[in-house]
Every structure is written in structure tokens, then in C-alpha cells.
Design an enzyme around this catalytic site. Structure first.
Site, mmCIF file in Angstrom:
data_model
loop_
_atom_site.group_PDB
_atom_site.id
_atom_site.type_symbol
_atom_site.label_atom_id
_atom_site.label_comp_id
_atom_site.label_asym_id
_atom_site.label_seq_id
_atom_site.Cartn_x
_atom_site.Cartn_y
_atom_site.Cartn_z
ATOM 1 N N VAL A 159 0.840 -1.191 0.000
ATOM 2 C CA VAL A 159 0.000 0.000 0.000
ATOM 3 C C VAL A 159 0.874 1.240 0.000
ATOM 4 O O VAL A 159 1.756 1.389 0.846
ATOM 5 C CB VAL A 159 -0.929 0.015 1.237
ATOM 6 C CG1 VAL A 159 -1.719 1.312 1.296
ATOM 7 C CG2 VAL A 159 -1.867 -1.182 1.216
ATOM 8 N N CYS A 160 0.644 2.133 -0.968
ATOM 9 C CA CYS A 160 1.364 3.411 -1.002
ATOM 10 C C CYS A 160 2.876 3.150 -1.072
ATOM 11 O O CYS A 160 3.333 2.370 -1.900
ATOM 12 C CB CYS A 160 0.957 4.238 0.225
ATOM 13 S SG CYS A 160 1.555 5.923 0.272
ATOM 14 N N VAL A 161 3.658 3.781 -0.193
ATOM 15 C CA VAL A 161 5.112 3.603 -0.203
ATOM 16 C C VAL A 161 5.504 2.223 0.318
ATOM 17 O O VAL A 161 6.667 1.834 0.270
ATOM 18 C CB VAL A 161 5.804 4.735 0.592
ATOM 19 C CG1 VAL A 161 7.319 4.658 0.474
ATOM 20 C CG2 VAL A 161 5.349 6.095 0.068
#
Length: 377
Positions: A159-161
Site C-alpha cells: 500500500v502506497c510507499v
């Protein structure tokens, strides 16, 4: 003579830094691109759903891993809250060691288990492992556990970074992926990874990745659809206030711009105006709405969200997360109490929080926060 030299040297250095800073600001784009994302073809959506089908159990086991010292607030809590309310899988928040998980930029939670406990109870591993952004993308314990889970057949979702953590675990080599707009350059440092623009999430050979923080919302709904069908996903989507959840995205709308940089600089320099905004923790509070509200208020560079409760003990959320208050109190000064958006359905909570930020600090700060969350407005 020496003092004059030092003073003029300081003035010269300051002037040089201002000139360099001005040139840098002028080199940034004036604003991000605007426009409507292109629709996703039906066959691509069908392929994504097929690729996310449960690999082992009829009722899957989902583990969300975090390191104890600062994992991203919404990355960790939003997938848990959405998947747990769907009741189509067993969902556990785990941590690399015992003790609470301090989230960034706000909140502290008690995980359900350590990774050692999880391994003892589930030696055959999870069906899905969700990896949020963490303060370290090279934590050796986390990386090895993610590799081990993948080797046991788990689908890994960055998720995301968190995508950079999955990449550092070696699980994205030779695959397509995406990540938060600010970390695209870091992902591209891995020459074996093919970055894909204009997608909120990408699935490739047992690994999924998403763009910014709020992308875990459509990702979680897509996972629910893969596990239990579209009708169940639609029910949860209505419950959280989201009209659609496909992968459409316009990457050019999220980039480091001059207004973004100026807002960050201006709000940081105005340190004397910084506020602590109190949000009450009450049993049964929606953990997703709470995460979005506290995350957003803590990204203004003008305020920090602080949770409080009448006792120091952990407060159970709507879906069983145990959230520890930052401080013990029965109330908070009215002028430092933001609107109670954490009581609203998640999508509505974020929209209303951004409106409240706009009202309190201005439209640029609200846009600044939305950009950090990679939230289409």
C-alpha cells in the site's frame, strides 16, 4: 574586523540560499494537470479480480504487517477496517515485535499478534499480506517475514510507499507496479520493475501495489470483490460512502508543484501558530474514519491530531482494533476541537475533514493535504 567578516559572510550565504531556493521554486510546475481519468477496460478489471482470488482458503486469512516504530496510519488501519467490516476473511494486524504500534502521523494501536505469534498459529502462512508504508523500508525482520509469506503462497499487497518495501524484499523484480507519486523515483531505482502510471493499483503475478495512501480504499474493495463477489463489495462500498472502486487514476494530477512547496514552507515556518487538535476516542468509533481524520489534520504542517479518552486504556473500535489514547482527558478546549468527522462514514469523513481544513487554514492547505494523501477531489 573578524565580526564584520562573519556578519557579511552570513548575509552572503543567506542571500545565496535564497537565490538557490528561488530558482528551485521557479523550476517547479505551476500546478498539477487536471482532467478526468480514462476508464478501465472490462477485461483488465476482470483479470485483476481473477489475479486476486484467494490462493488457499475458502475464508482467507489476511495479515497486515507493521513495524512498531511508525507505520503509516491510514495504510495500516484502513485496509483492516474495510476488510473486517466485510466479514469475508479473518483479518489480523501484526507487528514485528511485542508492544503497541506507533503510527505516523497519528494514533497508536495494539496489534493482534506479533509475527512470531502469527507464524506459530498459522505455520502455512496467510492468504494475503498487506504492507503499509513504514518509517524504514529496509527493516530486515519485516523484509524476511514478507519474503517467507510470499514463499508460502501469500498474495502480497504493497500500500502506497509500502511498494518500496515489497520491492526491497525482491518481490517486484520483473513485474509491473505503482506507488505514491512522491516515491515513483525510488521505485524506478529498481531497474527490474516496470512502473505503471494512471492506475490506482496494479496486480502482477501474486503481488499488488497501490498509489497514495487513500488508494487502499479501492484496493480493499477490489479484494473483497475477488473474495466474495461484486454484490458484497458494493454493499461495503455503500457503507463507507464510495461510489466506485476501479483502478482509474490520473497520475499527472499528483506531482510536486510550486504551490505544494510554498504551502509546506509557509506552514512549517509559521511554527508559532501550530495547534494540537483533540479528537475524542469513544468505544465503537469507526477506525477508518478516525484514521483518515487524524491523518489529514496531522499533515497540514499547522496542526497535529491528538486523541484523548477518559481512561488510559485502549478503546475498542467498530471492528475490534484497540486504539490507545495519546492523553487522558474528559474534554478538550472548544477552539482546538475539530468537527467530529470521525463519526461519519469514511469517505464522507475525509471529504468533510478537507472542507474543515479549508475553512481553518485555507484552500491551499486543504489541497496540500489531499495531494499528500493522493486523494482525487
Amino acid at each position: 574586523m573578524s565580526w564584520r567578516f562573519l556578519i557579511w559572510s552570513g548575509v552572503g550565504i543567506t542571500a545565496l540560499l535564497l537565490i538557490i531556493g528561488g530558482i528551485w521554486l521557479l523550476s517547479l510546475p505551476g500546478e498539477a494537470a487536471r482532467g478526468t481519468p480514462a476508464p478501465i477496460a472490462r477485461d483488465e478489471t476482470d483479470a485483476t479480480i481473477a489475479a486476486l482470488k484467494p490462493p488457499k482458503r475458502q475464508r482467507p486469512l489476511i495479515a497486515i504487517i507493521g513495524i512498531n516504530d511508525m507505520s503509516e496510519t491510514t495504510d495500516y488501519l484502513m485496509p483492516y477496517g474495510i476488510l473486517a467490516r466485510a466479514d469475508v476473511a479473518d483479518v489480523l494486524m501484526v507487528a514485528t515485535r511485542s508492544g503497541p504500534v506507533t503510527l505516523y502521523p497519528a494514533l497508536k494501536v495494539e496489534p493482534h499478534a506479533t509475527i512470531a505469534d502469527f507464524d506459530a498459529r498459522h505455520p502455512d502462512g496467510a492468504d494475503y499480506v498487506i504492507v503499509p508504508a513504514m518509517s524504514r523500508d529496509d527493516d530486515p525482520v519485516a523484509l524476511q517475514w514478507i519474503r517467507d509469506q510470499a514463499a508460502k503462497g501469500a498474495i502480497v499487497i504493497g500500500v502506497c510507499v509500502g511498494a518500496t518495501i515489497v520491492a526491497n524484499a525482491g518481490l517486484l523484480d520483473g513485474k509491473a507496479a505503482t506507488t505514491h507519486w512522491y516515491s515513483v523515483k525510488d521505485l524506478k531505482k529498481h531497474s527490474a520493475i516496470r512502473y505503471v502510471a494512471d492506475r490506482r493499483f496494479v496486480v502482477d503475478k501474486g503481488v499488488a501495489t497501490t498509489t497514495g495512501i487513500t488508494a487502499s480504499m479501492p484496493m480493499a474493495l477490489t479484494l473483497i470483490e475477488a473474495i466474495a463477489g461484486r454484490d458484497r463489495a458494493a454493499t461495503v462500498a455503500r457503507d463507507i460512502g464510495l461510489a466506485s472502486w476501479d483502478a482509474r487514476h490520473r497520475s499527472e494530477a499528483f506531482r510536486f508543484t510550486r504551490p505544494f512547496a510554498l504551502t509546506a514552507i509557509t506552514n512549517t515556518l509559521a511554527f508559532w501558530t501550530r495547534e494540537q487538535l483533540g479528537i475524542a476516542l469513544t468505544p465503537g468509533l469507526d477506525e477508518v474514519s478516525l484514521a483518515l481524520a487524524t491523518d489529514a489534520w496531522s499533515r497540514t504542517y499547522r496542526s497535529r491530531a491528538v486523541t484523548y479518552a477518559a481512561t488510559a486504556g485502549a478503546q475498542p473500535s467498530r471492528n475490534g482494533a484497540r486504539i490507545l489514547p495519546d492523553t487522558t482527558a474528559t474534554d478538550w478546549p472548544l477552539q482546538q476541537s475539530p468537527p467530529a468527522t470521525a463519526l461519519l462514514p469514511p469517505a464522507k469523513a475525509l471529504d468533510e475533514t478537507l472542507r474543515a481544513i479549508d475553512f481553518r487554514y485555507g484552500a491551499r492547505t486543504a489541497d496540500f493535504v489531499a495531494m499528500q494523501l493522493e486523494y482525487p477531489r
